[in-house]
Every structure is written in structure tokens, then in C-alpha cells.
Design an enzyme around this catalytic site. Structure first.
Site, PDB file in Angstrom:
ATOM      1  N   GLY A 219       0.834  -1.208   0.000  1.00 18.33           N
ATOM      2  CA  GLY A 219       0.000   0.000   0.000  1.00 18.33           C
ATOM      3  C   GLY A 219       0.858   1.243   0.000  1.00 18.33           C
ATOM      4  O   GLY A 219       2.069   1.166  -0.202  1.00 18.33           O
ATOM      5  N   ASN A 220       0.231   2.380   0.205  1.00 14.85           N
ATOM      6  CA  ASN A 220       1.004   3.617   0.328  1.00 14.85           C
ATOM      7  C   ASN A 220       0.371   4.491   1.399  1.00 14.85           C
ATOM      8  O   ASN A 220      -0.671   4.146   1.955  1.00 14.85           O
ATOM      9  CB  ASN A 220       1.109   4.338  -1.021  1.00 14.85           C
ATOM     10  CG  ASN A 220      -0.242   4.733  -1.557  1.00 14.85           C
ATOM     11  OD1 ASN A 220      -0.919   5.595  -0.999  1.00 14.85           O
ATOM     12  ND2 ASN A 220      -0.672   4.088  -2.630  1.00 14.85           N
ATOM     13  N   ARG A 221       0.996   5.606   1.704  1.00 17.67           N
ATOM     14  CA  ARG A 221       0.607   6.370   2.891  1.00 17.67           C
ATOM     15  C   ARG A 221      -0.458   7.430   2.632  1.00 17.67           C
ATOM     16  O   ARG A 221      -0.751   8.234   3.509  1.00 17.67           O
ATOM     17  CB  ARG A 221       1.855   7.015   3.504  1.00 17.67           C
ATOM     18  CG  ARG A 221       2.806   5.975   4.068  1.00 17.67           C
ATOM     19  CD  ARG A 221       4.024   6.638   4.656  1.00 17.67           C
ATOM     20  NE  ARG A 221       3.675   7.658   5.611  1.00 17.67           N
ATOM     21  CZ  ARG A 221       4.449   8.690   5.914  1.00 17.67           C
ATOM     22  NH1 ARG A 221       5.605   8.838   5.327  1.00 17.67           N
ATOM     23  NH2 ARG A 221       4.057   9.576   6.804  1.00 17.67           N
ATOM     24  N   ALA A 286      -3.782   7.899  -4.924  1.00 24.46           N
ATOM     25  CA  ALA A 286      -2.447   7.364  -5.205  1.00 24.46           C
ATOM     26  C   ALA A 286      -2.590   5.885  -5.548  1.00 24.46           C
ATOM     27  O   ALA A 286      -2.577   5.035  -4.650  1.00 24.46           O
ATOM     28  CB  ALA A 286      -1.558   7.570  -3.991  1.00 24.46           C
TER      29      ALA A 286
END
Ligand code: CTP
Length: 425
Positions: A219-221, A286
Site C-alpha cells: 500500500g502507500n501512505r 495514489a
């Protein structure tokens, strides 16, 4: 300027209703306040009366000295039935905070106080902002009552997660801040027709998760805050907003249609399904650039090391940009960490953003440097540069809502220019 009716029920968050009354009044709205008897145990009518400049009504048979009129309006010659007249004059009615008890009464259609009786009699848009302890909020009875209200076309402003009134408790149940409440009211007001009226705006927010196995993901932040701010401000301007939210835990702004997705592939198909009927695309999500080429069916055991084979995902924005039609406005986002070292042949973030503008076929790229912690993923502030074909427009450090407004102002300018061009062709 609108005539806003504010119903206040008993709860610690009632003090925030005072701030809301002050904000709405200072922005030029006329406000009348109704209180339940138990609200009076938390805040005093005199405080509201001082702020809005009109008497507060509580008892259901109470005579209204203003005969149902709002501050600034003349009172009628005759003496009408107070609760019927004040709602007839209102452009919107918000109950905030709505306690579990008041939510239950509203869902059941009870008329035992000025707040509930007026709610039944109100034909203007109605909004309810529940605020309570999170266990009370999550209880099946409260959830069923809120569902009933939604089914009847009432806007439910979801409470936020955070510290609750009872000491040491944390959860969902906090009344949103006055700005969000006022934005929600403004989004349901008919309002003068402007460039955003009925415009279909599609916003993506959050970060995708690509499964490695049933319990793990890449995943990403991204928290989704910038996308939520864009959705909220666009709705407040009168747009018809759809939010595609990738793993966003924050509540959606009131009046916004929400579609939840998890993976980049799900995000892509949701965006493609909506894009045809979209006037303005704000691609703030994102999406992952890579995903595991195979996702294991069962949890991978901790035995030795493993190798992950990653394959690229589709570039959603570039695909949508390639198929755009006349009249659509597309805005992309570029979160970069590289300031770029030209001596090492590296491109700076801004330069990379300009390349994305061309590559993705969009009208603007909103560039921000996420390596700076004060404007990073979880932060409530942002500082960006809006990169367009004719130049860069820096937006100084401000709340994500103010940055969203600056971006929407550019969308408006880009659309006005495009409309002028097509008229002169
Ligand atoms: N984007 C997209 N689909 C992807 C990746 C990105 O639609 N698979 C969109 C983002 O939502 C954003 C814009 O493209 O609006 C730029 O995202 P970014 O990650 O900066 O661009 P990339 O094309 O991934 O370029 P790079 O990773 O090389 O910087």
C-alpha cells in the site's frame, strides 16, 4: 445569505453548535435556534441569543416573539403558530448535535419538542449531525434510525473519529467542526446558479492496496485528506460530486456520493464507469504503480525468504486522458520526494510534473513535495504548485480546504477559457 434553522439537542458537543451559529452569522446567514430541554443542561439559550440576535425557542407551545421570522426579516402582522412559521421561512434545518435520543425521535416521527415538531413540519432540506459516545453510535438501533433518516432524503453528516467526551474514550462519534457543518448546509441550499451548479465532478482519493496474500498488501501512505477536501469544497460550490475512495477511513463530506474500492484495478474500473458522465476529474488518489503478479490464496507462512514478482498496473489517468471528450477538465496530482539534483542528471519534482502534464493528457498537475513533513500525507495542510501548459502557479502553505479552493478556482478558469475558445471557433 440563507435562513438557517439550527436544532440543538442535549450533548456535550452542544458547545460546538454555538461556534456554528457564530460562523454562520459571521458569514452573513440569518440563524434561528431551537433547543431541546436537555440541551439547556449543556449550553444556555442566552449565548445563542447573543450570537444570532433572535430568541431561542424550546417548549413546543412557546410563543415566538419574532412570529417565526428570521433576523433581518419583518415579522408578520398576525401571530402565527411559532414552530410552523419558523420552519416555513427556513432554507435549511440542521439538527446538531443530534443525540441518540433525538435521532430515535426523528426517525420515529415524534413531535414532543420544538426541535422534533419543527423537523416534521419542515419542507426545506433537512440535515442531522449525530454526536454521541461511539458505542451508542454503533448500536444497531442508532444505525437503523440513521438509515431510516437517509432513506427519507435527510442528509446525515457522519460523525468523526477521535477523542470523545468521556475521559480516555476514543472512537467514532465526534461532531464535525463548524466549518464542515456549514459546508454541508451550504451544499444543500438551492443557491444562485453559478459555474459549478450541477457540474458533475469525479474525485478519487486515498491509496490502493495490492494483495500479496489474504492478509498482507502493498500500500502507500495516502490518507485521502486532499481528495476529501476537494470533494467537500466542490459540493459546497453546488457541484454534483462522486468520490471514489480507495481505503479511506475518514468520513465522506455530506451530500457526496461515495464508491469504495481497494485495489488499483477496482479503482480503474470505478473511474472508467463514472468518467463518461463526468465534467471535471480530480485524480487525487495514489494508485499503486506495481502489484504482485500473483496473490497467494492462503496466508504465506514465515519460512525462509520469499521473492515477490511485481507487475505494473495500468496508468488510470493516462487512459482516461487518452479518451477524454470536449468539455471535460482533467486534473492530476504528483506527489514527489525528489527535489532533483541536476548535476547528477536528475530531474526535479516540478520538471517531472510538467512531463506528466503532457504524458497524461491533462489540463493541470498539482505538484507537492511529500518529503516535507508539514505538508505530508497525514497532515491537514498542504503547499502545492499548479502546473499548467502556460506556466506554474504556486499555492502557499494553507489548510487542505483552502488549497482545494485554489485548485477549484483554476478549474473554473480553465473551463471558462475552454468555453471561450470553443465559442470563437
Ligand atoms: N496515476 C494513475 N494511475 C497510476 C498511477 C498514477 O492514474 N497507476 C495518477 C495519479 O492519481 C496522479 C497522477 O497519475 O493523479 C500522477 O501520479 P504519479 O504517481 O506521480 O505518476 P506516475 O505516472 O506513477 O509517475 P512516476 O511514478 O514515474 O512519478
Amino acid at each position: 445569505m440563507a435562513r438557517i434553522l439550527l436544532g440543538v439537542s442535549g450533548g456535550i458537543a452542544a458547545y460546538k453548535a454555538l461556534e456554528l451559529a457564530r460562523l454562520a452569522t459571521s458569514e452573513g446567514h440569518a440563524v434561528r435556534v431551537l433547543m431541546t430541554h436537555s440541551a439547556g443542561r449543556f449550553v444556555g439559550a442566552a449565548s445563542f441569543e447573543g450570537i444570532v440576535g433572535a430568541p431561542v425557542l424550546t417548549g413546543d407551545f412557546e410563543r415566538d416573539p419574532l412570529r417565526g421570522s428570521f433576523p433581518g426579516d419583518p415579522a408578520p402582522e398576525h401571530d402565527p403558530i411559532g414552530h410552523l412559521e419558523v420552519v416555513a421561512n427556513a432554507d435549511a434545518y440542521l439538527v446538531a448535535p443530534a443525540s441518540a435520543n433525538t435521532v430515535a425521535k426523528l426517525a420515529a416521527g415524534m413531535a414532543e419538542s420544538m426541535v422534533t415538531t419543527s423537523f416534521l413540519a419542515c419542507s426545506a432540506p433537512r440535515l442531522v449531525a449525530p454526536a454521541m459516545n461511539d458505542r451508542m453510535y454503533r448500536d444497531a438501533a442508532t444505525q437503523a434510525n440513521l438509515r431510516t433518516l437517509r432513506e427519507r432524503g435527510i442528509t446525515v453528516i457522519e460523525p468523526e473519529e477521535g477523542a470523545l467526551a468521556s475521559r480516555g474514550e476514543h472512537g467514532v462519534g465526534r461532531l464535525p467542526d463548524p466549518r464542515r457543518l456549514l459546508d454541508a448546509i451550504e451544499s444543500v441550499l438551492p443557491g444562485p446558479s453559478g459555474p459549478w451548479d450541477g457540474l458533475r465532478v469525479l474525485v478519487s482519493a486515498g491509496g490502493t492496496r495490492e494483495p500479496i496474500d489474504p492478509v498482507r498488501f502493498i500500500g502507500n501512505r495516502s490518507s485521502g485528506r486532499m481528495g476529501l477536501a476537494l470533494a467537500e469544497r466542490a459540493a459546497a460550490r453546488g457541484a454534483d460530486v462522486t468520490l471514489v475512495a480507495a481505503n479511506v477511513t475518514l468520513p465522506a463530506p455530506a451530500g457526496v456520493r461515495r464508491v469504495d474500492v481497494e485495489t488499483a484495478a477496482e479503482l480503474a474500473s470505478a473511474m472508467e464507469a463514472e468518467f463518461g458522465s463526468t465534467d471535471v476529474l480530480l485524480m487525487a488518489a495514489a494508485p499503486a504503480d506495481f502489484r504482485p503478479s500473483v496473490s497467494a490464496d492462503s496466508k504465506i507462512a514465515r519460512e525462509g525468504s520469499i521473492e515477490l514478482d511485481l507487475e505494473p498496473t495500468d496508468d488510470i489517468l493516462a487512459t482516461l486522458g487518452g479518451g477524454r471528450r470536449e468539455g471535460q477538465t482533467l486534473i492530476g496530482f504528483a506527489a514527489e520526494t525528489t527535489s532533483g539534483d541536476p548535476s547528477a542528471g536528475e530531474k526535479g519534482g516540478l520538471e517531472r510534473a510538467r512531463a506528466k502534464l503532457r504524458r497524461k493528457g491533462v489540463d493541470a498537475i498539482v505538484f507537492n513535495d511529500v518529503s516535507r513533513s508539514e505538508i505530508g500525507f497525514e497532515s491537514s495542510e498542504n503547499e502545492v504548485v499548479i502546473v499548467e501548459a502556460d506556466g506554474d502557479r504556486p499555492v502557499p502553505l494553507a489548510s487542505k480546504e483552502s488549497v482545494a479552493d485554489a485548485i477549484l478556482d483554476r478549474v473554473e478558469a480553465i473551463r471558462a477559457r475552454a468555453a471561450e475558445q470553443s465559442a470563437s471557433e
